[in-house]
Structures are given as C-alpha cells and as structure tokens.
Scaffold this active site. Structure first.
Site, PDB file in Angstrom:
ATOM      1  N   SER A 261       0.816  -1.213   0.145  1.00 60.09           N
ATOM      2  CA  SER A 261       0.022   0.024  -0.065  1.00 60.09           C
ATOM      3  C   SER A 261       0.990   1.236   0.078  1.00 60.09           C
ATOM      4  O   SER A 261       2.049   1.136  -0.364  1.00 60.09           O
ATOM      5  CB  SER A 261      -0.828  -0.016   1.202  1.00 60.09           C
ATOM      6  OG  SER A 261      -1.877   0.815   1.205  1.00 60.09           O
ATOM      7  N   ASN A 262       0.407   2.445   0.446  1.00 56.18           N
ATOM      8  CA  ASN A 262       1.060   3.607   0.362  1.00 56.18           C
ATOM      9  C   ASN A 262       0.258   4.507   1.442  1.00 56.18           C
ATOM     10  O   ASN A 262      -0.746   4.235   1.877  1.00 56.18           O
ATOM     11  CB  ASN A 262       1.104   4.193  -0.800  1.00 56.18           C
ATOM     12  CG  ASN A 262      -0.352   4.654  -1.482  1.00 56.18           C
ATOM     13  OD1 ASN A 262      -0.884   5.449  -0.691  1.00 56.18           O
ATOM     14  ND2 ASN A 262      -0.823   3.952  -2.417  1.00 56.18           N
ATOM     15  N   PRO A 263       1.132   5.473   1.796  1.00 59.21           N
ATOM     16  CA  PRO A 263       0.607   6.391   3.092  1.00 59.21           C
ATOM     17  C   PRO A 263      -0.530   7.413   2.618  1.00 59.21           C
ATOM     18  O   PRO A 263      -0.632   8.466   3.391  1.00 59.21           O
ATOM     19  CB  PRO A 263       2.003   6.975   3.702  1.00 59.21           C
ATOM     20  CG  PRO A 263       3.002   6.951   2.573  1.00 59.21           C
ATOM     21  CD  PRO A 263       2.482   5.958   1.449  1.00 59.21           C
ATOM     22  N   ALA A 264      -1.237   7.412   1.691  1.00 61.17           N
ATOM     23  CA  ALA A 264      -2.121   8.470   1.346  1.00 61.17           C
ATOM     24  C   ALA A 264      -3.225   8.615   2.443  1.00 61.17           C
ATOM     25  O   ALA A 264      -3.550   7.532   2.884  1.00 61.17           O
ATOM     26  CB  ALA A 264      -2.654   8.101   0.108  1.00 61.17           C
TER      27      ALA A 264
ATOM     28  N   ALA B  49      -4.693   7.252  -4.397  1.00 60.60           N
ATOM     29  CA  ALA B  49      -3.252   6.863  -4.940  1.00 60.60           C
ATOM     30  C   ALA B  49      -3.548   5.357  -4.837  1.00 60.60           C
ATOM     31  O   ALA B  49      -3.251   4.411  -4.274  1.00 60.60           O
ATOM     32  CB  ALA B  49      -2.339   7.184  -3.445  1.00 60.60           C
TER      33      ALA B  49
END
Ligand code: C5P
Length: 212
Positions: free
Chosen positions: A21-24, A88
């Site tokens: 995942s990503n930190p959006a 994102a």
C-alpha cells in the site's frame, strides 16, 4: 452537479494479513467532498482504507484494492458530472493472493503484476459534458511528465505535484494545474483546503462551458 471522488490508498494483498500500500491519507479528497457538498452538489466518495471521516450528506463507498475501486468507479461514472481521482491507486498487485498466511522464509521473490489504470478505462466511456480531474505525483520533470499524463488519460484538469506533497504533509510545495489547451496555473504553496476550493470552482466552470 453529481461529484464522484476517489480518495486514499488501495491495498493489494499477498496473503490474508499482508499487503502492499502507500501512506495516502485521503485529506484532499475529504476537503473536496466537503467543499462540493457545501456548494450544493451531490457527492459520493469511493474511499480506500484510510481514516476518511463520515461527512453528513456525503455518500461513502468503502473499497480496498485497485480492482475493487475500478469496478465501483466504472459503475458510478456514467451517471456523474465530475470525477476527481485523488486516490493513490497502487500501480501493482501481487500476481498471486495466497489463501493462508505465508510461512516465514529466509528470502524469496514476490512477483507483481500491473494494475489496470482506472482513469484510462474511464477515458473510453467519457461523455463530452463530463469533467475528469486526475493527479500526477512526480519526483522530477513535473510539468513535462504531467503534460503526457493529461493527454494519455484524456483529462480536463490535471493537478501535478511533487512527492514531498504526499501523505501527511501540509501541502506547501510545488503544485501546478494543467489544462488541455496548454494553460498552466501555478498553485504552489496552496494548502489542501485551498486547493480543494479552487478545484471545485474550476470544475463548476468547466461544467458550465461544456453545457453551452
Ligand atoms: O500515473 P500516476 O499513478 O501518477 O497517475 C495518477 C493519476 O491516475 C491519479 O489521478 C490516480 O488516481 C490515477 N490512477 C488510476 N489508476 C491507476 C493508477 C493511478 O486511475 N492504476
């Protein structure tokens, strides 16, 4: 107008408890939804896993993966006037999702496959009076890369910013808003709240122009 807004990250699972995942944070999506609602529009938010707060009067649809987000966007897009893709979306997902938790191994190779581009698939079904806004997060050559993305994804508005603007930042870095006619507006230094207000008004303006 009917606004459809995607927000937050996506999660791409490799087993039941691990994912890419990503930190959006979904913050810009939140300000956009709030502003559009305050301006009297009907708003639906398709949110990936983040702490996207409930907003009274805004419909929230929860999704996890890019494939789930794509299928909800494709279902809702035909009846909306404006799509704002702040999400994102993970560009890749594990080639295989294991049904059981993977056992610890010393080292191993994880195979990733590309996710479909949601904006690209929307471009194929877009009607002339619909406004589509995309985002581009770049590490270098922001405007050059953003111009390509604007054409490739057939967008009406593209917001280009730098990786420094990602995640939990206050959003005080370089931001450029690009249009298909070549016009570029420098919104550097705008807070996320200010950028959201600007974009909602821009979308209303585009909608009026398209309806003339
Ligand atoms: O190519 P890039 O990931 O920078 O594109 C960003 C824009 O495209 C964002 O608006 C994002 O929501 C959208 N996107 C998409 N489908 C993907 C990846 C990104 O619609 N698979």
């Amino acid at each position: 107008m009917k606004f459809l807004i995607t927000a937050g990250p996506t999660r791409e699972y490799l087993d039941p408890v691990r994912f890419i995942s990503n930190p959006a944070t979904g913050t810009l999506g939140y300000f956009l939804a709030k502003k559009a609602m305050e301006r009297g529009h009907s708003v639906s938010v398709i949110s990936g896993p983040c702490n996207f707060p409930e907003i009274k009067g805004v419909k929230k649809i929860q999704v996890e993966s890019a494939l789930e987000m794509k299928s909800v966007v494709e279902e809702k897009f035909p009846s909306c006037d404006a799509l704002i893709m702040t999400a994102a979306v993970s560009d890749w997902r594990p080639a295989k999702r294991y049904g059981k938790k993977l056992k610890i191994k010393k080292s191993w190779n994880l195979k990733l496959v590309p996710n479909p581009d949601i904006l690209k698939s929307v471009a194929k079904i877009k009607k002339v009076n619909q406004v589509v806004v995309g985002f581009a997060l770049e590490s270098a050559s922001i405007i050059e890369n953003a111009k390509k993305k604007l054409r490739w994804k057939k967008l009406d508005v593209l917001v280009a910013n730098t990786v420094e603007n990602f995640g939990d930042s206050s959003g005080n870095n370089e931001i450029f808003v690009l249009y298909p006619d070549g016009k570029i507006k420098d919104c550097s230094g705008y807070s996320k709240r200010k950028l959201a207000s600007f974009l909602v008004l821009e979308i209303e303006r585009h909608n009026k122009l398209k309806r003339k």
